[in-house]
Design an enzyme around this catalytic site. Structure first.
Site, PDB file in Angstrom:
ATOM      1  N   ASP A   1       0.839  -1.202   0.000  1.00  0.00           N
ATOM      2  CA  ASP A   1       0.000   0.000   0.000  1.00  0.00           C
ATOM      3  C   ASP A   1       0.870   1.247   0.000  1.00  0.00           C
ATOM      4  OD1 ASP A   1       0.990  -0.140   2.603  1.00  0.00           O
ATOM      5  OD2 ASP A   1      -0.929  -0.590   3.521  1.00  0.00           O
TER       6      ASP A   1
ATOM      7  N   GLU B   1      -9.887  -0.223   4.596  1.00  0.00           N
ATOM      8  CA  GLU B   1     -10.426   0.358   5.812  1.00  0.00           C
ATOM      9  C   GLU B   1     -11.793  -0.235   6.169  1.00  0.00           C
ATOM     10  OE1 GLU B   1      -8.141   1.893   7.295  1.00  0.00           O
ATOM     11  OE2 GLU B   1      -8.038   4.017   6.791  1.00  0.00           O
TER      12      GLU B   1
END
Length: 234
Positions: free
Chosen positions: A67, A142
């Site tokens: 990421d 998330e």
């Protein structure tokens, strides 16, 4: 999920490094996804020492970035790119063609997500190294009403925006591999370190799979090695 509880961070790091080292010995062209942050740092140091000690050939291994923060130049010290270069890639003299990375330019990131997804379809992950986020995220997937399977741009929640790596810099978006790409890895090494992870770890151990706890999706994978510190697990 196989769960190993360790008394010290040094033990956690050594066990994780051995697993990666043995995997590279068995398949010298594997694709390994690298996480960033405090949890895997000791693992990387141990792995580097082991590789150098026996002069293990890692010239054909592909290392994939998990990421990144969107909007920061890649040479910014707070980026995942800088972390991996400092603590892993440069100490091992990894060639640029062995590192599957992605820019975090808001103008091109959507196209890069498609490129990363296509490359991982061609050469899926053999190993994915993950840490447990304080909010239960995996990579930067998330908590929310839904999760996106492929590499994508994400709006960071408030807790992620105050991540220690950012050093108070304002970042509202990230880019991450999706749950499909992560769960498609043949093996996952899942590190849980830090007393502030205790509450989310206890929630994870209820084995209730929910998009509000992305890490819970690891219960669907048949080859997860979780290594967790005793101060988190008890």
């Amino acid at each position: 999920m196989k769960i190993t509880i360790t008394d010290t961070y040094e033990e956690l790091s050594a066990l994780a490094a051995i697993q990666l080292f043995e995997a590279v010995k068995q398949k010298n062209d594997l694709n390994c996804c690298l996480a960033t942050g405090a949890s895997p740092m000791g693992m990387y140091k141990n792995f580097i020492d082991m590789v150098k000690q026996v002069n293990l050939n890692i010239d054909h291994v592909l290392w994939t970035k998990l990421d990144e923060w969107v909007g920061l130049p890649l040479d910014n010290p707070s980026t995942c790119e800088s972390f991996l270069k400092t603590y892993f890639l440069e100490p091992l003299d990894i060639k640029s063609e062995q590192f599957l990375s992605f820019q975090a330019d808001p103008n091109t990131i959507q196209q890069e997500c498609e490129t990363i997804h296509n490359k991982l379809n061609e050469r899926p992950l053999d190993i994915c190294i993950l840490g447990l986020g304080k909010n239960g995220h995996l990579g930067l997937n998330e908590p929310g009403e839904y999760l996106i399977p492929n590499a994508h741009v994400v709006q960071l929640d408030a807790l992620s925006q105050t991540h220690d790596m950012l050093n108070h810099q304002v970042v509202t978006q990230g880019v991450t591999l999706g749950l499909y790409e992560i769960l498609n890895a043949k093996k996952i090494i899942f590190l849980v370190n830090g007393a502030d992870k205790k509450a989310v770890y206890q929630k994870l151990m209820k084995k209730e799979i929910s998009t509000t706890l992305p890490a819970s999706f690891l219960w669907l994978h048949d080859n997860v090695e979780m290594i967790v510190m005793r101060d988190v697990a008890e």
